[in-house]
Scaffold this active site. Structure first.
Site: not given
Ligand code: DSN
Length: 420
Positions: A54, A56, A200, A226, A229, A235
Site C-alpha cells: 500500500y 497511498e 483526453d 491511458t 494504447k 494498462r
C-alpha cells in the site's frame, strides 16, 4: 506460504492464459485501435512484488512506511512523463483512463458544473458526458459535433456550441476521430468563453510522445491519457497538467477518487515511458501513421468510404452507410476471417449503438508485430473484400489462410521467453 507454478496451482486459469497467448500470437490480426502488445520488460514490472504494497499518498508523503523503492519508481514515472509530454506536472496513479477523467473533472469543477464535450457518436468517449456514465450523470454536459460537410471538428461549430452553452470546461480528444486535433483552435474557443481546456489523448498519446501529433501543451490546461494504447505500456491512466493545477489534480486522484495506487502498474508505466523516449519508439510511431495511410489506400481501392476521407493518425473509421452491411455484421464477418476490429458509430449514424454503420480499424498492434505499408495495404484490401461480401465463404476462407501466413511471418512473443 507454498509457491507453486500456476499450471499446477490453478490449471483452469493457466489453461485460459495459455489459450489467450495462442489467440494473440497466432489466431487473428489485432486491429482494435485502442489495443497493443507490450514487451517483456513491461510484463515483468506488472507481474512484480510491487503488488504487495500500500502506498497511498505521493512520493515522500506516504501514509504507510516502507515506500522507499515505490517512491523511486513513481518519481521515475512522473519525471519521464513530464519530459515526454512537456508537462509541468504528472499524476501517474489513475487506475484507468476513465478514472483519470473523473479526477481531472473534479480537480477543477463541482458536480453540476457545465462541460462542453464531443457527441459520443462523433468520436467521443463515454466519460465525455454520456448519460449512462458518471460524467453525464454528475455534470451538466453539452456537446459539439463533427461538421457534416468536412467530417472534421471545425472552429465555427465548436465556437457556436461554446457561445451557446458558456461551459466551465471544454473537452477535446477522441476515441474514434481519424484526424489531427487542432489545439490552437480549441484554445481560441476556450478563451472566448473563459473556459478551461482539457484534452483526453488516450488514443494518440504514443503519437504525441514521438512528435507524430502536435502536443496538447501549452494550449491545454489539463491532459488525460491511458498508458496502454498507442504508447504501448502498462494498462492504466495518467493526468498531466500545468503547474497551477497540480495540487488540485493530486488530491482529486487521492484521497478524493482512489485509494492505494497500483504500484506494479505504475512500474509498468515507468518502463513504458523509458521505452517511449527511445529513438526506436519514434520510428514505431512514424510507422503507425504510414501503416494507417496504407491501410486506407487498400480500403479505398476496394471502394470503401472513410469518415473525413482518410486518416492523419493511427485509425480509420469506415463508413458503411452506403453499403449493405452494418457495422455489427462487418465486425462479425471479419472476426470469422481472423481480423479483429470493432463496430463503431459514424457521425449522424442512422443505426443504434449495438448495430452501427461503421467499423473502427487501428494499426498500433500490427505495427508492433513489425508489419509495414505493404502488409497493411493488403490487409485493407482483404477487409474490403470481406465487408463487400460478408456472406462469401470462399472469400472468408482465402482471407483466413492469408491471415495465418501473416501471423506466422510476423511473430509476437514466439521468439521471446514470455510465457503469458
Ligand atoms: N475502450 C477504449 C476504446 O476502445 O477506445 C476507450 O476507453
Amino acid at each position: 506460504m507454498e509457491h507453486k507454478d500456476i499450471s499446477e496451482a490453478d490449471p483452469e486459469v493457466y489453461k485460459a492464459l495459455k489459450n489467450e497467448v495462442e489467440r494473440q500470437e497466432s489466431e487473428s490480426l489485432e486491429m482494435i485501435a485502442s489495443e497493443n502488445f507490450v514487451p517483456k520488460q513491461i510484463l515483468q514490472a506488472q507481474g512484480s512484488v510491487l503488488t504487495n504494497k500500500y502506498a497511498e499518498g505521493l512520493p515522500g508523503k506516504r501514509y504507510y512506511a516502507g515506500c522507499e523503492h515505490h517512491d523511486k519508481i513513481e518519481n521515475l514515472a512522473r519525471e519521464r512523463a513530464c519530459e515526454i509530454f512537456n508537462a509541468d506536472h504528472a499524476n501517474v496513479q489513475p487506475h484507468s483512463g476513465s478514472q483519470a477523467n473523473f479526477a481531472a473533472y473534479f480537480s477543477q469543477l463541482d458536480a453540476g458544473d457545465k462541460i462542453l464535450g464531443p457527441v459520443l457518436s462523433h468520436g467521443g468517449h463515454l466519460t465525455h458526458g454520456h448519460g449512462v456514465n458518471f460524467s453525464g450523470d454528475l455534470f451538466d454536459f453539452e456537446t459539439y459535433g463533427i461538421n457534416q460537410e468536412t467530417e472534421r471538428f471545425e472552429k465555427e461549430d465548436v465556437m457556436k456550441a461554446a457561445k451557446e452553452h458558456n461551459p466551465d470546461l471544454i473537452v477535446c480528444g477522441y476515441s474514434a476521430y481519424p484526424r489531427e486535433i487542432d489545439f490552437e483552435m480549441f484554445r481560441e474557443v476556450a478563451d472566448e468563453v473563459d473556459a478551461l481546456l482539457m484534452c483526453d489523448i488516450a488514443h494518440i498519446s504514443g503519437l504525441v510522445a514521438a512528435g507524430e501529433h502536435p502536443s496538447p501543451f501549452p494550449e491545454c490546461d489539463i491532459v488525460t491519457t491511458t498508458t496502454h494504447k498507442s504508447i504501448r505500456g502498462a494498462r492504466g491512466g495518467m493526468i498531466l497538467c500545468k503547474r497551477e493545477y497540480a495540487d488540485e489534480v493530486d488530491s482529486a486522484v487521492f484521497p478524493y477518487s482512489q485509494g492505494g495506487p497500483l504500484m506494479h502498474q505504475i512500474a509498468g508505466k515507468a518502463v513504458c515511458f523509458k521505452e517511449a523516449m527511445k529513438p526506436e519508439f519514434k520510428d514505431y510511431a512514424a510507422q503507425i501513421k504510414k501503416n494507417t495511410k496504407a491501410l486506407a489506400e487498400g480500403l479505398r481501392e476496394k471502394g470503401l468510404q472513410m469518415v473525413s476521407g482518410g486518416t492523419d493518425n493511427h485509425l480509420v473509421l469506415v463508413d458503411l452507410t452506403d453499403e449493405e452491411t452494418t457495422g455489427k455484421e462487418a465486425e462479425e464477418a471479419l472476426e470469422e476471417a481472423g481480423i479483429v476490429v470493432n463496430k463503431n458509430a459514424v457521425p449522424y449514424d442512422p443505426e443504434p449503438p449495438m448495430v452501427t454503420s461503421g467499423i473502427r480499424i487501428g494499426t498500433p498492434a500490427l505495427t508492433t508485430r513489425g508489419m509495414e505499408e505493404e502488409e497493411l495495404k493488403e490487409i485493407g484490401k482483404m477487409i474490403g473484400e470481406v465487408v463487400k461480401n460478408p456472406e462469401s465463404e470462399d472469400i472468408r476462407s482465402e482471407v483466413e489462410d492469408r491471415v495465418s501466413e501473416l501471423l506466422a511471418e510476423f511473430p509476437l512473443y514466439e521468439d521471446s521467453d514470455v510465457e503469458f
